[in-house]
Design a protein around this motif. Structure first.
Motif, mmCIF file in Angstrom:
data_model
loop_
_atom_site.group_PDB
_atom_site.id
_atom_site.type_symbol
_atom_site.label_atom_id
_atom_site.label_comp_id
_atom_site.label_asym_id
_atom_site.label_seq_id
_atom_site.Cartn_x
_atom_site.Cartn_y
_atom_site.Cartn_z
ATOM 1 N N LEU A 35 -47.356 -1.344 -119.000
ATOM 2 C CA LEU A 35 -46.110 -0.680 -118.636
ATOM 3 C C LEU A 35 -46.187 0.774 -119.080
ATOM 4 O O LEU A 35 -46.786 1.093 -120.106
ATOM 5 N N GLY A 51 -45.742 -0.524 -123.101
ATOM 6 C CA GLY A 51 -44.778 -1.617 -123.202
ATOM 7 C C GLY A 51 -44.868 -2.372 -124.506
ATOM 8 O O GLY A 51 -44.531 -3.568 -124.568
ATOM 9 N N ARG A 53 -43.978 -8.518 -120.982
ATOM 10 C CA ARG A 53 -44.725 -7.504 -120.236
ATOM 11 C C ARG A 53 -45.291 -8.099 -118.947
ATOM 12 O O ARG A 53 -45.260 -7.452 -117.893
#
Length: 578
Positions: free
Chosen positions: A421, A470, A478
């Motif tokens: 992320l 993330g 995630r």
């Protein structure tokens, strides 16, 4: 390479460079004119007691000084503007070039080295451009003009210039030649420190879990000491340069005053001429010392320029087609692999060999196998993260090597093995999949990915912050957000590279059930370790050492594929217990 890089990248700023040269030229001429005026004031005004001449020449000196200041400011403004624009464009081009690289080129250079080249190396070359604009133009003009004006004042002391200027050049050149290897080694060792630091920061939890802090401290200390050693060597040579230059300057000043004093005593030159000659000598030597500053930067910038040019000159192994085509709309979601093989450069044997299958919208193809069997490599061939060295990969009925890259990627929704992320918010990460998605579509994708519940519980909801990578979410969260990012795109081909490994069996089952209605008009290619995740697939490929050793449905493989039977047997007890 540095000269070529500067020539090509500074071409758009010729007008600004011309302005720099013009203002530097005018400013240096004004500076060279001042000692001559001062000599006239002393010899013609002070000695003769002509007050009017002193006022007139003094006013002229003031006007020339103001002109010199204005030219210096203008040259510095244009020079800094040119260098800043040069650095901006070079960083942009490096970033875009790295963005075209396949995974192979990124691995060859290494992420730490690419970061250093885009930041530190560009900064070093940009500094050279600044110094060239401010010094490289003015120093030669001041040197040549200073010699001419000094000889104009008194030709008899010209032998001092003939001795001093070459001596200063030779001494500076010797020191600079010794600094080049050190600067070259310094950039390599900066990469090494960057790599070690990046690994330690990224793997800090692993380091702490295994109590490896002392070992990592020692590893960083070794890399840091290696950089320090070469930096100290370069610094010692750099520190030698200034005392050496000042020695030449001071000896030459004593020589001018000594021999010039005798000429004044003999009536061969005036006191003002001696003062002007000494001033011109200082200007000449100062111009050499100013050039020294730039010469100190040249070796390091040359190394950095070579490293930058190496990236810019590297063509991606996954080259875009010269005559790109778009997928056939009537074959949206078609995925075909025909006798696909992949061999890495220098490898003894292929990673994949003889892989073939066809999939149509509404079908799911699963790939299983032991670690290192080539499952992720197979998935990476579809979006052209690598190019197959044998066989053909077709998406939408067209060879991926003939497809326009944007058209290919728009057909694919990829969830990589390591769910990554970007820093920002949950919303901004989901919009990576589809920038024009509405809030309703984002929540619908989260529902499918079984992520809506925990996102709704966040105080900011979709606008909840996401740290780099993330890391403020768990591994399962995630993965679900990464799946939602692919779902919101509604692609023609879904690629799930072991995307359910961090999910518990119940969440895995709910997610697969929710994916069914969403993927009815798309093809799904799944890499999985758990048999429960792929037992309902329409086709299961069993890979072993890069070869397909079994294909069929779950029941067919259980009945006839020994490798698949071993995988099922190893997981049977755990699944039944769950």
């Amino acid at each position: 390479m540095l000269v070529r890089l500067l020539r090509e990248r500074l071409a758009p700023y010729r007008t600004w460079l011309v302005a720099v040269v013009a203002f530097q030229f005018a400013g240096v001429l004004a500076m060279l004119y001042l000692p001559s005026l001062n000599a006239r004031i002393i010899d013609e005004g002070v000695v003769a007691g002509d007050t009017a001449l002193i006022w007139r020449l003094g006013s002229l000196m003031l006007a020339v000084s103001l002109l010199q200041v204005a030219c210096a400011v203008a040259a510095a403004w244009y020079g800094s503007r040119t260098a800043t624009a040069f650095g901006r464009d070079l960083r942009r081009d490096l970033f875009h070039r790295v963005g075209t690289f396949s995974a192979r080129e990124v691995q060859d250079f290494g992420a730490p080295s690419l970061i250093t080249r885009t930041t530190n190396d560009v900064q070093q070359v940009q500094m050279l451009v600044v110094m060239a604009c401010l010094i490289a133009v003015s120093s030669p003009i001041m040197m040549v003009g200073g010699v001419a004006m000094a000889l104009r004042e008194d030709l008899g002391l010209g032998w001092v210039l003939a001795v001093v200027v070459p001596a200063l050049f030779l001494s500076v050149g010797f020191v600079v030649s010794r600094m080049v290897p050190s600067f070259r080694a310094m950039q390599t060792r900066i990469d090494e420190v960057n790599r070690v630091l990046r690994e330690q920061i990224s793997g800090i939890r692993v380091v702490r879990a295994f109590v490896r802090e002392p070992y990592e401290r020692e590893r960083f200390a070794v890399a840091n000491d290696r950089l320090t050693d070469v930096a100290v060597t370069a610094g010692r040579w750099m520190a030698t340069m200034f005392p050496l230059a000042m020695l030449v300057v001071n000896v030459s000043s004593v020589a001018v005053i000594w021999f010039g004093g005798h000429r004044v005593d003999d009536g061969q030159m005036g006191v003002g001429s001696l003062t002007a000659f000494l001033t011109y000598l200082m200007q000449i030597l100062m111009s050499v010392m100013m050039a020294t500053f730039m010469l100190m930067q040249v070796p390091r910038s040359a190394v950095c320029g070579d490293r930058i040019a190496e990236v810019l000159d590297t063509e991606t192994s996954v080259a875009p087609p010269t005559d790109p085509v778009t997928p056939d709309p009537a074959r949206r979601g078609w995925l075909d692999l025909e006798d696909v093989a992949l061999t890495y450069p220098g490898a003894d044997r292929p990673v994949l060999e003889g892989v073939s299958f066809s999939a149509r919208p509404g079908t799911t193809v699963a790939v299983v196998g032991s670690t290192g069997a080539g499952k992720s490599t197979l998935v990476n061939l579809v979006p052209r993260l690598f190019d197959a060295t044998g066989g053909v990969v077709r998406v939408g009925g067209v060879d991926v090597r003939r497809l326009d890259p944007d058209a290919l990627w728009s057909q694919i929704g990829l969830v990589p093995q390591r769910a990554y992320l970007f820093s920002g918010t949950v919303r901004s990460n989901l919009l990576h999949g589809r920038p024009d998605a509405t809030e309703e579509q984002l929540w619908a994708a989260l529902e499918v990915a079984q992520a809506a519940a925990f996102v709704a519980d966040l105080p900011e909801g979709l606008d909840a912050p996401v740290s780099q990578g993330g890391t403020n979410f768990s591994g399962g969260q995630r993965q679900r957000l990464a799946i939602a990012r692919a779902v919101v795109r509604r692609p023609a081909v879904y690629l799930f590279d072991d995307a359910f490994s961090a999910l518990d069996l119940a969440t895995d089952a709910r997610l697969r059930a929710a994916l069914g209605p969403v993927t009815t008009d798309a093809t799904v290619l799944v890499v999985a370790q758990r048999v429960s995740s792929i037992r309902d697939a329409d086709l299961i490929l069993v890979l072993e050492d890069g070869h397909v050793v079994g294909r069929g449905t779950h029941d067919e493989l259980v009945a006839g594929c020994a490798t698949y039977q071993e995988i099922v047997a190893s997981q049977l007890t755990a699944e039944e217990a769950a």
